[in-house]
Design an enzyme around this catalytic site. Structure first.
Site, PDB file in Angstrom:
ATOM      1  N   GLY A 171       0.996  -0.813  -0.035  1.00  7.13           N
ATOM      2  CA  GLY A 171       0.469   0.264   0.224  1.00  7.13           C
ATOM      3  C   GLY A 171       1.096   1.390   0.272  1.00  7.13           C
ATOM      4  O   GLY A 171       1.804   1.766   0.398  1.00  7.13           O
ATOM      5  N   GLY A 189      -0.712   4.568   0.403  1.00  8.33           N
ATOM      6  CA  GLY A 189      -0.979   6.537   0.380  1.00  8.33           C
ATOM      7  C   GLY A 189       0.073   6.472   1.732  1.00  8.33           C
ATOM      8  O   GLY A 189       1.039   6.404   1.669  1.00  8.33           O
ATOM      9  N   GLY A 190      -0.861   6.658   2.263  1.00  4.91           N
ATOM     10  CA  GLY A 190       0.120   8.381   3.626  1.00  4.91           C
ATOM     11  C   GLY A 190       0.603   6.964   4.171  1.00  4.91           C
ATOM     12  O   GLY A 190       2.362   7.739   5.037  1.00  4.91           O
ATOM     13  N   ALA A 191       0.050   5.849   4.919  1.00  2.00           N
ATOM     14  CA  ALA A 191       0.337   5.298   6.102  1.00  2.00           C
ATOM     15  C   ALA A 191       1.251   4.641   5.358  1.00  2.00           C
ATOM     16  O   ALA A 191       3.163   4.064   6.558  1.00  2.00           O
ATOM     17  CB  ALA A 191      -0.462   4.246   6.651  1.00  2.00           C
ATOM     18  N   PHE A 204     -13.522  21.704  13.660  1.00  2.00           N
ATOM     19  CA  PHE A 204     -14.554  20.707  13.262  1.00  2.00           C
ATOM     20  C   PHE A 204     -15.009  20.279  13.135  1.00  2.00           C
ATOM     21  O   PHE A 204     -14.768  20.461  15.536  1.00  2.00           O
ATOM     22  CB  PHE A 204     -12.942  19.732  12.252  1.00  2.00           C
ATOM     23  N   ASP A 238      -7.850  -5.230  -0.040  1.00  2.00           N
ATOM     24  CA  ASP A 238      -7.264  -6.255  -0.386  1.00  2.00           C
ATOM     25  C   ASP A 238      -5.684  -6.515   0.899  1.00  2.00           C
ATOM     26  O   ASP A 238      -6.249  -8.074   0.805  1.00  2.00           O
ATOM     27  CB  ASP A 238      -5.584  -5.240  -1.074  1.00  2.00           C
ATOM     28  N   GLN A 261     -18.513   4.278   8.858  1.00  4.13           N
ATOM     29  CA  GLN A 261     -19.286   5.690   9.283  1.00  4.13           C
ATOM     30  C   GLN A 261     -20.079   6.131   7.944  1.00  4.13           C
ATOM     31  O   GLN A 261     -19.448   5.710   6.652  1.00  4.13           O
ATOM     32  CB  GLN A 261     -18.332   6.912   9.601  1.00  4.13           C
ATOM     33  N   HIS A 290     -22.516   9.070   5.315  1.00  4.12           N
ATOM     34  CA  HIS A 290     -22.501  10.338   5.078  1.00  4.12           C
ATOM     35  C   HIS A 290     -24.186  10.120   4.637  1.00  4.12           C
ATOM     36  O   HIS A 290     -24.370   9.530   4.394  1.00  4.12           O
ATOM     37  CB  HIS A 290     -22.263  11.060   3.973  1.00  4.12           C
ATOM     38  N   LEU A 313     -20.854  12.932  -2.747  1.00  4.40           N
ATOM     39  CA  LEU A 313     -21.532  13.611  -1.041  1.00  4.40           C
ATOM     40  C   LEU A 313     -21.868  15.217  -2.122  1.00  4.40           C
ATOM     41  O   LEU A 313     -21.533  15.904  -2.922  1.00  4.40           O
ATOM     42  CB  LEU A 313     -20.532  14.218  -0.261  1.00  4.40           C
ATOM     43  N   GLU A 338     -23.760  19.065   3.655  1.00  6.60           N
ATOM     44  CA  GLU A 338     -25.371  18.820   4.205  1.00  6.60           C
ATOM     45  C   GLU A 338     -25.880  20.451   4.493  1.00  6.60           C
ATOM     46  O   GLU A 338     -27.018  20.629   4.793  1.00  6.60           O
ATOM     47  CB  GLU A 338     -24.631  18.807   6.037  1.00  6.60           C
ATOM     48  N   ARG A 342     -26.241  13.873  11.098  1.00  8.69           N
ATOM     49  CA  ARG A 342     -26.093  12.966  10.040  1.00  8.69           C
ATOM     50  C   ARG A 342     -26.380  12.606  10.595  1.00  8.69           C
ATOM     51  O   ARG A 342     -27.157  11.378   9.602  1.00  8.69           O
ATOM     52  CB  ARG A 342     -24.772  13.319   9.880  1.00  8.69           C
ATOM     53  N   HIS A 397     -18.190   5.723   3.613  1.00 13.48           N
ATOM     54  CA  HIS A 397     -17.342   6.645   4.511  1.00 13.48           C
ATOM     55  C   HIS A 397     -15.757   5.813   4.724  1.00 13.48           C
ATOM     56  O   HIS A 397     -14.786   6.250   3.590  1.00 13.48           O
ATOM     57  CB  HIS A 397     -18.082   8.375   4.580  1.00 13.48           C
ATOM     58  N   GLU A 455      -6.002   2.718   7.792  1.00 11.85           N
ATOM     59  CA  GLU A 455      -7.622   3.000   7.870  1.00 11.85           C
ATOM     60  C   GLU A 455      -7.282   0.959   7.849  1.00 11.85           C
ATOM     61  O   GLU A 455      -8.498   0.480   8.470  1.00 11.85           O
ATOM     62  CB  GLU A 455      -8.616   3.312   6.280  1.00 11.85           C
ATOM     63  N   ARG A 501     -15.286   7.705  13.853  1.00  9.44           N
ATOM     64  CA  ARG A 501     -14.075   8.199  13.929  1.00  9.44           C
ATOM     65  C   ARG A 501     -14.525   9.518  13.508  1.00  9.44           C
ATOM     66  O   ARG A 501     -15.404  10.200  13.205  1.00  9.44           O
ATOM     67  CB  ARG A 501     -13.354   7.795  12.266  1.00  9.44           C
TER      68      ARG A 501
END
Lengths: 588, 82
Positions: free
Chosen positions: A14, A16-18, A119, A221, A240, A242, A252, A255, A286, A353, A387, A398
């Protein structure tokens, strides 16, 4: 059949960021590190994270990591492990400043410090008032993070294997992880990656739902590979949502549209939120709106040929307001729903999400599973972050901006643990088992030889419809039990999926079939885990058990794929240095 | 597109998988309807689009940003109409 072997100190699955944060830690320590990614790393799904990354820097308002910890524990509805949550919140300021030093272009205040925006869910003084804690790079925080980490990794000589799909985890007789098998898409050849330590950073699996904001690559995976290798999955009932994604697309609708006066209608044209929330109506919280929408669908008042969505009506606002205040929404509706909201309502549905559950880890990024009396014995050589992992910091729900934080804090922590493990415990490679690639080769061979089988797209759609109908936001005993039955029927069909294109080179049909084999493991885990949890907690809202039940259910679910059984393990109630935050009712 | 290496076509199809759902949806529609009719020049321009970062690419496709590269303007126009 001889399968070529490539050998690295560490293999990361993987990009991505992690994955890239962990890889950086390893490469900078001088270890030979490979990152396998299905797509070019900067096009990983981390790119979709816009909101920011939270850290109690206190640049705009007074802030403390203890307050961030409180918010995260409360957000998790007391299912998060408090040692991991303390670890993440304490490390957050350092992690953000480190990214800044790596060159990540955060928005700034006039005094040059990193700007922080408010946030939802982030507060001062344990819930008293909202606090500005999110650090962002315009609306492209994830994108900026990926580019920053990619550049650093190139500098550190991380070896990227782009357009490679990991197929299976290799465990030896002792259960230790010694590598992975992987498919090179360019050639269609299977390789063994022999490693002293392996990290999964494979992201979420939101594609198990019909309505999902996740990109197509998010097929779980790593989770599929774990299930096949006998590693359990934790807390898979928690997803989670939306409330308003475009039906059939997942994109999305903010809201803010309901804030401007947009209303939800069922098939009878009824403004049904007046029934569920007489005061707040369409502006109810929500999760409440999402459950009400789904209840309408379940009771047969959904719209469209399959009666599976409701309508978001805006036309009564008039073209001027729609064009002035909601221009982006009009574009989205036209492009992804095929309707102009000036004239017609937008079909919407609660949309998945984020996956709170995943591969069980501790805050060191080590994968931990029950063994004898120990509920959390380390699997030697195996790590997970991001994730796909369940540390568990998000628990049952989360908080926004905590996901990017999770990536860098636990990516780094897992990288550090791997360096330590390789240096102190694994000076050389453990031998590969004789049958290391057998499972992967058998999977590919079955796909190549299957006749009279099932179509991949049809079975995937059946899986997505089942999970959406049975385990989205509205859950009750009858629906979940029905879902368990149905998803196991779909799982039987997955065993017979067939591909027409048997070519080797860049065979995307084969990749999609292999991905479906991963998705179905996640889907079954989700239904079985959700069916068993007889309470409501965070994202798991159960109509027949509407209260949180800490006596019985303050525990983590563990799902084993071999016999589809569940066990449970305790939530960590002992933070690293501060007092335990005892459960309270979650009110806002 | 008859003179294009079929492996290259498959590679381009895979590289149309992106990090953003919105792009996935637009490009999936395009691959099913329009992609096979591209001229060699259009295909080259599409390949160049795939090298873009996802956010920039989406902003072009959504019309949120003007396309300043003349080589891309035509293919982005096609994608906007998908």
């Amino acid at each position: 059949m001889t399968v070529p072997v490539r050998r690295f100190d560490a293999v990361i699955v993987g990009g991505g960021g992690a994955g890239m944060r962990a890889a950086l830690q390893l490469s900078e320590s001088g270890l030979k590190t490979a990152v396998l990614s299905k797509v070019f790393p900067t096009r990983s799904h981390t790119v979709a994270a816009q909101g920011g990354i939270s850290a109690s820097l206190g640049n705009v308002q007074e802030d403390r990591w203890e307050w961030h910890m409180y918010d995260t524990v409360k957000g998790s509805d007391w299912l998060g492990d408090q040692d991991a949550i303390e670890f993440m919140c304490r490390k957050a300021p350092e992690a953000v400043i480190e990214l800044e030093h790596f060159g990540m272009p955060f928005d700034r205040l006039e005094n040059g410090k990193i700007y922080q925006r408010p946030f939802g869910g982030h507060t001062q003084n344990n819930g008293e008032t909202p606090v500005q804690r999110a650090c962002a790079a315009a609306d492209r925080t994830g994108h900026a993070m990926l580019h920053t980490l990619y550049q650093r990794n190139v500098r550190a000589n991380t070896q990227f294997f782009v357009e490679w799909m990991a197929l299976d985890l290799i465990r030896d007789e002792a259960g230790d992880v010694v590598g992975v098998t992987a498919l090179e898409m360019e050639t269609g050849e299977v390789y063994i990656f022999h490693a002293k330590a392996v990290l999964f950073a494979t992201g979420g699996a939101g594609r198990i739902y019909a309505a999902s904001t996740n990109a197509f690559i998010n097929t779980g995976d790593g989770l599929g590979m774990c299930v096949r290798a006998g590693i359990p999955l934790e807390d898979m009932e928690f997803w989670q949502f939306h409330p308003t994604g475009v039906a059939g697309a997942g994109v999305l609708i903010t809201e803010g549209v309901r804030g401007e006066g947009g209303i939800l209608l069922n098939a009878n044209g009824e403004r049904f939120m007046e029934r569920y929330a007489p005061n707040l109506k369409d502006l109810a919280p929500r999760d409440f709106v999402a459950r009400s929408m789904e209840q309408e669908v379940l009771e047969g008042r959904g719209c469209g040929p399959n009666k599976d969505y409701v309508l978001l009506k805006l036309d009564h606002l008039g073209p001027d307001i729609i064009k002035q205040r909601l221009p982006g929404i009009r574009e989205i509706a036209i492009k992804f729903a095929g309707v102009d909201p000036i004239k017609e309502p937008i079909p919407v549905i609660p949309t998945c999400h984020y996956m709170m559950g995943g591969i069980p880890t501790n805050y060191r990024g080590e994968v931990v599973i029950p063994q004898g009396d120990n509920p959390e014995a380390r699997v030697n050589g195996f790590y997970a972050a991001g994730e796909c992992a369940c540390a568990s910091v998000h628990g049952a729900n989360r908080l926004g901006t905590n996901s990017l934080l999770d990536l860098v804090v636990f990516g780094k922590s897992a990288g550090d643990s791997m360096v330590e493990f390789i240096r102190n415990e694994m000076p050389t490679w453990k031998p590969l088992p004789a049958n290391a690639a057998e499972r992967s080769l058998a999977r590919i061979s079955r796909l190549d030889n299957q006749t009279n089988g099932e179509d991949v797209t049809e079975v995937r759609t059946a899986m997505q419809r089942t999970v959406q109908a049975r385990a989205a936001v509205f859950r009750n005993s009858e629906n979940l039990a029905q879902g368990v039955k149905e998803i196991q029927e779909v799982a039987e069909r997955v065993k017979r999926i067939q591909i027409k294109d048997k070519s080797k080179v860049f065979n995307t049909a084969r990749v999609e079939a292999l991905e479906l084999e991963n998705l179905i493991e996640v889907a079954v885990a989700t239904l079985i885990s959700a069916d068993a949890r007889k309470e409501s907690r965070g994202a798991h809202a159960h109509a027949d058990f509407q209260q949180r039940d800490d006596e019985v259910w303050m525990k983590h679910t563990l799902y084993y794929g071999d016999d589809r059984r569940l066990t449970y393990k305790p939530v960590h109630t002992k933070p690293l240095s501060v007092d335990y935050i005892p459960p309270k009712e979650r009110t806002f | 597109m008859t003179d294009i290496d079929p492996v290259e076509i498959k590679r381009i199809r895979w590289r149309s998988r992106r990090g953003l759902l919105e792009l996935d949806i637009v490009l999936e529609r395009f691959l099913a309807n329009g992609f096979d009719q591209l001229t060699t020049d259009e295909l080259a321009a599409y390949r160049k689009c795939l090298e873009l970062g996802d956010n920039d690419f989406l902003d072009y496709v959504n019309g949120k940003a003007e396309v300043d590269d003349p080589e891309l303007a035509h293919i982005i126009g096609i994608l906007r109409a998908v």
